[in-house]
Design a protein around this motif. Structure first.
Motif, PDB file in Angstrom:
ATOM      1  N   LEU A 290       4.886  10.341  -7.126  1.00 51.10           N
ATOM      2  CA  LEU A 290       4.481  11.920  -6.553  1.00 51.10           C
ATOM      3  C   LEU A 290       5.616  12.941  -5.876  1.00 51.10           C
ATOM      4  N   ILE A 291       6.844  13.159  -5.998  1.00 55.93           N
ATOM      5  CA  ILE A 291       7.582  13.579  -5.918  1.00 55.93           C
ATOM      6  C   ILE A 291       7.967  14.570  -7.082  1.00 55.93           C
ATOM      7  N   LYS A 292       7.569  14.289  -8.188  1.00 54.29           N
ATOM      8  CA  LYS A 292       7.503  15.010  -9.725  1.00 54.29           C
ATOM      9  C   LYS A 292       6.087  15.824  -9.458  1.00 54.29           C
ATOM     10  N   LYS A 293       5.589  15.503  -8.997  1.00 54.58           N
ATOM     11  CA  LYS A 293       4.063  16.473  -9.053  1.00 54.58           C
ATOM     12  C   LYS A 293       4.358  17.645  -7.977  1.00 54.58           C
ATOM     13  N   LEU A 294       5.104  17.101  -7.014  1.00 53.61           N
ATOM     14  CA  LEU A 294       5.533  18.314  -6.291  1.00 53.61           C
ATOM     15  C   LEU A 294       6.772  18.963  -6.518  1.00 53.61           C
ATOM     16  N   TYR A 295       7.441  18.597  -6.795  1.00 57.02           N
ATOM     17  CA  TYR A 295       8.677  19.834  -8.039  1.00 57.02           C
ATOM     18  C   TYR A 295       8.065  20.678  -8.694  1.00 57.02           C
TER      19      TYR A 295
ATOM     20  N   PHE B 288       0.855  -1.191   0.176  1.00 54.96           N
ATOM     21  CA  PHE B 288      -0.434   0.553  -0.085  1.00 54.96           C
ATOM     22  C   PHE B 288       1.424   0.956   0.065  1.00 54.96           C
ATOM     23  N   PRO B 289       0.693   1.822  -0.193  1.00 56.26           N
ATOM     24  CA  PRO B 289       1.026   3.618  -0.971  1.00 56.26           C
ATOM     25  C   PRO B 289       1.681   4.374   0.879  1.00 56.26           C
ATOM     26  N   PRO B 290       2.632   5.404   0.792  1.00 57.00           N
ATOM     27  CA  PRO B 290       3.590   5.227   2.173  1.00 57.00           C
ATOM     28  C   PRO B 290       2.351   6.074   3.190  1.00 57.00           C
ATOM     29  N   LEU B 291       2.907   5.556   3.739  1.00 57.73           N
ATOM     30  CA  LEU B 291       1.836   7.324   4.967  1.00 57.73           C
ATOM     31  C   LEU B 291       2.368   7.796   5.218  1.00 57.73           C
ATOM     32  N   VAL B 292       1.557   8.984   5.857  1.00 57.59           N
ATOM     33  CA  VAL B 292       1.722  10.767   5.586  1.00 57.59           C
ATOM     34  C   VAL B 292       1.971  10.894   6.975  1.00 57.59           C
TER      35      VAL B 292
ATOM     36  N   GLU C 287       9.154  -1.393  10.953  1.00 56.50           N
ATOM     37  CA  GLU C 287       9.811   0.087  10.193  1.00 56.50           C
ATOM     38  C   GLU C 287       8.790  -0.208   9.095  1.00 56.50           C
ATOM     39  N   ILE C 288       8.116   0.764   8.851  1.00 57.53           N
ATOM     40  CA  ILE C 288       7.126   1.430   7.841  1.00 57.53           C
ATOM     41  C   ILE C 288       7.118   2.351   6.486  1.00 57.53           C
ATOM     42  N   ASN C 289       6.701   2.018   5.275  1.00 57.23           N
ATOM     43  CA  ASN C 289       7.411   3.425   4.626  1.00 57.23           C
ATOM     44  C   ASN C 289       6.188   4.767   4.875  1.00 57.23           C
ATOM     45  N   ALA C 290       6.820   6.033   4.919  1.00 54.69           N
ATOM     46  CA  ALA C 290       6.039   6.811   5.513  1.00 54.69           C
ATOM     47  C   ALA C 290       7.226   8.354   5.313  1.00 54.69           C
ATOM     48  N   LEU C 291       6.214   8.645   4.562  1.00 55.15           N
ATOM     49  CA  LEU C 291       6.566  10.583   3.808  1.00 55.15           C
ATOM     50  C   LEU C 291       6.420  10.973   5.033  1.00 55.15           C
TER      51      LEU C 291
END
Length: 267
Positions: A105-110, A12-16, A48-52
Motif C-alpha cells: 500500500l505504501i508503494k502504491k501511495l508513493y 485482517f488489514p489495518p483500520l483506516v 491496541e490495533i493496527n491502523a493507517l
C-alpha cells in the motif's frame, strides 16, 4: 469475529482513520474503514490495533487510494483446529500478511504521489506560459494606448491650427450666376446642357414651355431627365434626344429656344 481474534490473533488489514486536529496535540480520530474489525477488537478486549492514520489536511485522493486497496468488510475466516496451537504460539507469523499488505500500500501511495507531483509540475509550467503570454498582451496594449494618445495629440494640434486661421483666408462659397445677356448668349448648347444637368425642375419646365412643349409632355420629360442625370450627366442635346426619344421637330424647337434669363445654377 471476536472469537476468531482471540483464537488466531489479528488477521485482517489495518483500520483506516483520519486525525481530527493537529498531529502533535490531537488524539481524536474518525474511523473511515474497518468498523466491524474495530468493534470485534473492542469485544475481544484488545488495547491496541493496527491502523493507517490520515492527517486532517491529506487530500481526498489519498483517502480514496487507500480505501480502494483495503477491503475492510471481507469476512475473517475461521482458523482450522490443527493450526490453532501454531497460530497462538507464533503470533508474528499471523501479522506477516498485514505487514506485506501495508508495504504494498505504501508503494502504491508513493507511486500515486509521484504522479500527482508530475501533474502539478505540468500545471505549474502551463501557468508560467500563461503569465508570459499575459505580459505580452499587456505590453501590446500599452503600445496601442501610446499610439492612440499620439493620434489624439495630432488631431488636437490640427484643430488648433484650423482655429488659428483668419477668417479672411477662408475661400468664399461658390457663387451662383444669374444668366443675362443677349438671346445669342443664352442660346449656347453648353448652357442648355448645364441647365439640364444642374438646373431645377422649375427652370427646366420654363425652358420646355418656352420651346412650345405641352405641359403633359414637359412633366414626362422632366421626370426622365431627373432620373437619368442622377446616374450620369447628359453630354449633348443629341444625347438628350436619345434618352427622351424625342422627335426631330421637338429637338429643333429645343435647339432654337434659349435658356431662360431667370435661370441660375453653379457655373
Amino acid at each position: 469475529m471476536a472469537s476468531s481474534i482471540l483464537k488466531a490473533g489479528i488477521c485482517f488489514p489495518p483500520l483506516v482513520v483520519r486525525r481530527l486536529g493537529d498531529r502533535l496535540a490531537c488524539h481524536r480520530f474518525k474511523l473511515l474503514s474497518g468498523h466491524r474489525q474495530y468493534y470485534a477488537a473492542q469485544k475481544a478486549n484488545l488495547k491496541e490495533i493496527n491502523a493507517l492514520i490520515l492527517e486532517e489536511n491529506d487530500p481526498p485522493e489519498i483517502e480514496a487510494a487507500i480505501l480502494s486497496q483495503i477491503q475492510p468488510n471481507a469476512p475473517v475466516s475461521e482458523v482450522p483446529e490443527e493450526q490453532k496451537e501454531e497460530k497462538v504460539t507464533e503470533p508474528s507469523d499471523l501479522n506477516q500478511p498485514v505487514i506485506n499488505s501495508s508495504e504494498d500500500l505504501i508503494k502504491k501511495l508513493y507511486q500515486q504521489n509521484q504522479q500527482l507531483l508530475a501533474h502539478n509540475e505540468a500545471i505549474h509550467q502551463s501557468l508560467k506560459q500563461m503569465c508570459a503570454y499575459t505580459q505580452q498582451l499587456l505590453a501590446q496594449n500599452q503600445s496601442i494606448c501610446q499610439s492612440l494618445q499620439e493620434v489624439q495629440a495630432a488631431l488636437a494640434n490640427i484643430n488648433t491650427q484650423i482655429a488659428s486661421v483668419p477668417t479672411s483666408q477662408v475661400p468664399p462659397p461658390t457663387p451662383t450666376a444669374t444668366l443675362s445677356g443677349s438671346l445669342e448668349d443664352r442660346n449656347q448648347p453648353q448652357l442648355k446642357i448645364r441647365l439640364i444637368n444642374q438646373g431645377s425642375q422649375a427652370e427646366i419646365k420654363q425652358w420646355l414651355t418656352n420651346a412650345g412643349i405641352s405641359e403633359k409632355s414637359s412633366g414626362k420629360y422632366i421626370k426622365k431627365i431627373i432620373e437619368y442625370r442622377a446616374q450620369s450627366p447628359f453630354q449633348s442635346l443629341i444625347h438628350l434626344k436619345e434618352i427622351l426619344k424625342l422627335k426631330s421637330q421637338t429637338l429643333t424647337k429645343l435647339e432654337k429656344c434659349p435658356v431662360p434669363a431667370s435661370s441660375s445654377f453653379p457655373h
